[in-house]
Design a protein around this motif. Structure first.
Motif, PDB file in Angstrom:
ATOM      1  N   THR A  63       0.842  -1.186   0.000  1.00  0.00           N
ATOM      2  CA  THR A  63       0.000   0.000   0.000  1.00  0.00           C
ATOM      3  C   THR A  63       0.877   1.235   0.000  1.00  0.00           C
ATOM      4  N   SER A  64       0.243   2.364  -0.217  1.00  0.00           N
ATOM      5  CA  SER A  64       0.947   3.652  -0.213  1.00  0.00           C
ATOM      6  C   SER A  64       0.076   4.680   0.504  1.00  0.00           C
ATOM      7  N   PRO A  65       0.680   5.757   0.984  1.00  0.00           N
ATOM      8  CA  PRO A  65      -0.108   6.779   1.682  1.00  0.00           C
ATOM      9  C   PRO A  65      -0.997   7.557   0.720  1.00  0.00           C
ATOM     10  N   ALA A  66      -2.030   8.191   1.284  1.00  0.00           N
ATOM     11  CA  ALA A  66      -2.935   9.012   0.484  1.00  0.00           C
ATOM     12  C   ALA A  66      -2.150  10.095  -0.250  1.00  0.00           C
ATOM     13  N   THR A  68      -0.476   9.541  -3.037  1.00  0.00           N
ATOM     14  CA  THR A  68       0.545   8.940  -3.897  1.00  0.00           C
ATOM     15  C   THR A  68       0.028   8.875  -5.339  1.00  0.00           C
ATOM     16  N   ALA A  73       1.814   3.927  -6.901  1.00  0.00           N
ATOM     17  CA  ALA A  73       1.026   3.263  -5.871  1.00  0.00           C
ATOM     18  C   ALA A  73       1.450   1.806  -5.707  1.00  0.00           C
ATOM     19  N   SER A  79       8.548   6.129  -2.517  1.00  0.00           N
ATOM     20  CA  SER A  79       8.402   6.802  -1.230  1.00  0.00           C
ATOM     21  C   SER A  79       7.076   6.441  -0.573  1.00  0.00           C
ATOM     22  N   GLY A  80       7.134   5.976   0.664  1.00  0.00           N
ATOM     23  CA  GLY A  80       5.941   5.687   1.437  1.00  0.00           C
ATOM     24  C   GLY A  80       5.336   4.317   1.230  1.00  0.00           C
ATOM     25  N   THR A  81       5.839   3.523   0.289  1.00  0.00           N
ATOM     26  CA  THR A  81       5.276   2.197   0.058  1.00  0.00           C
ATOM     27  C   THR A  81       5.500   1.298   1.264  1.00  0.00           C
ATOM     28  N   THR A  82       4.448   0.627   1.689  1.00  0.00           N
ATOM     29  CA  THR A  82       4.505  -0.279   2.839  1.00  0.00           C
ATOM     30  C   THR A  82       4.035  -1.659   2.413  1.00  0.00           C
ATOM     31  N   SER A 132     -10.373  -2.104  -0.182  1.00  0.00           N
ATOM     32  CA  SER A 132     -10.071  -0.685  -0.372  1.00  0.00           C
ATOM     33  C   SER A 132     -10.873   0.216   0.558  1.00  0.00           C
ATOM     34  N   THR A 135      -8.140  -0.120   3.378  1.00  0.00           N
ATOM     35  CA  THR A 135      -6.865   0.379   2.859  1.00  0.00           C
ATOM     36  C   THR A 135      -7.134   0.930   1.457  1.00  0.00           C
TER      37      THR A 135
END
Length: 383
Positions: A63-66, A68, A73, A79-82, A132, A135
């Motif tokens: 997932t990625s933060p809002a 992105t 994504a 950056s920010g990918t989890t 979704s 997440t």
């Protein structure tokens, strides 16, 4: 003949020889033979709790933060990918199970015998599911074979796609064997025996990865990947065993090593269900299981299985003995489901395939070692 004079003469002669006459009642009795146990059968049942090595999986859900961008994504390294699921071992940890063992002594002295055993651990299962609504950005990451860059298949993106992702893997471990046991004599106050026999082990993993992505304009797409792996070991078992007893207490140890072959097999398959204009169709190929790596595969590898067992026992009643102990089993060359996954994908092979580019993902047969160790507690009965 005068009886009194005869007795007097006999006593005088005996005294001269330094002793009294030996009468039949005074002769030492011959020791009776050692009692023989006429019940050569024995059986044991025990509960086992083993910690088993898990299956290593690559990153499967991200997932990625809002905020992105769609192009980044769920892309690994962006950056920010989890990572939501994967990049870790699954189905590791403690499992309960049972073991039964039976034997038969071939001679009254119990110097030669045979035994058979079987153990089975409960299946270990790991599951992951999200959508979704929970997440908003959902993706299944992979490496693009055409660009060599990290990429992702979108299962959820705000304002564009809604969807779900689910992953489940189930693992199993069991084994059996037969041994011939021969007493080698006493060593250090304990009976030591040589062991030779046959060993069989089975390990299997069943992994399923699926997602559903819906775009109101484009339709619904649901790709599913299945990776099933199994290893069957057949080998010659060699070892030593010792037993020490003191009253009702006993201590047993056993060290073995099995040499043989793993018959490894894999089944890789995928399919995608599409709903367009209310019409559902299913085509072969998912995301990580495409035409380039789907199918049934087999492989034979040399394998080694060392095993160690320790048991302390106490006789609670005639023929009944409680015991508790520790087991360790190490198995090389085992095929796990995670070792079948190639995360490099040619997008041109995704259904419907456009063709062109490398045949990726490729069939993989990456094996690993499996370690199972833990405790046992049980009861033994001599018939």
């Amino acid at each position: 003949m005068n009886t009194g004079k005869f007795k007097a003469a006999l006593m005088a002669a005996t005294a001269a020889l330094g002793g009294a006459p030996a009468l039949a009642a005074d002769l030492p009795l011959k020791a009776p033979p050692k009692p023989v146990d006429l019940n050569p059968f024995w059986a044991a049942v025990d509960y086992i709790a083993w910690n088993v090595t898990g299956d290593r999986l690559p990153p499967l859900v991200a997932t990625s933060p809002a905020g992105t961008p769609l192009a980044e994504a769920g892309v690994l390294g962006a950056s920010g990918t989890t990572i939501l699921f994967g990049d870790t071992d699954v189905n590791k940890g403690w499992r309960s199970g049972g073991r039964i063992t039976g034997g038969y002594w071939l001679d009254p002295q119990r110097s030669r015998g045979i035994e058979v055993s079987f153990f089975d651990l409960q299946n270990a299962s790991t599951g992951f599911a999200t959508d979704s609504n929970v997440t908003p950005i959902l993706a299944r990451p992979f490496t693009n074979a055409l660009t060599g860059m990290s990429d992702a298949q979108i299962a959820g993106f705000p304002g564009f796609i809604t969807g779900t992702v689910s992953v489940r893997e189930t693992s199993r471990l069991l084994g059996t064997g037969a041994l011939y046991r021969r007493d080698l004599g006493m060593w250090g106050g304990q009976h030591v025996s040589a062991l030779v026999g046959y060993r069989y082990l089975h390990s299997s993993d069943k992994l399923s990865i699926s997602d559903t992505a819906t775009n109101t304009a484009l339709g619904t797409f649901s790709p599913t990947d299945n990776f099933n792996a199994s290893s069957n070991f057949h080998g010659l078992d060699l070892g030593l065993a010792g037993e020490w007893r003191d009253g009702p207490w006993s201590l047993e140890w056993r060290g073995k090593i099995a040499l043989g072959a793993n018959l490894n097999s894999a089944d890789v398959s995928g399919f995608t269900t599409s709903i367009l204009g209310g019409v559902a169709t299913t085509a072969p190929g998912g995301l990580l299981a495409l035409s380039s790596n789907s199918g049934h595969y087999e492989q034979t590898r040399f394998a080694v299985v060392p095993e160690l067992s320790l048991k302390a026992g106490y006789e609670i009643a005639p023929r009944w003995r409680l015991f508790a102990g520790y087991d360790l089993l190490y198995w090389t060359g085992v095929q796990r489901a995670g070792g079948l996954i190639d995360t490099t994908v040619n997008p041109n092979l995704l259904p419907p395939p456009a063709g062109g580019g490398p045949n990726r993902p490729t069939p993989l047969f990456s094996t690993t070692s499996l370690l199972a160790q833990g405790f046992n507690f049980g009861l033994r009965y001599n018939y």
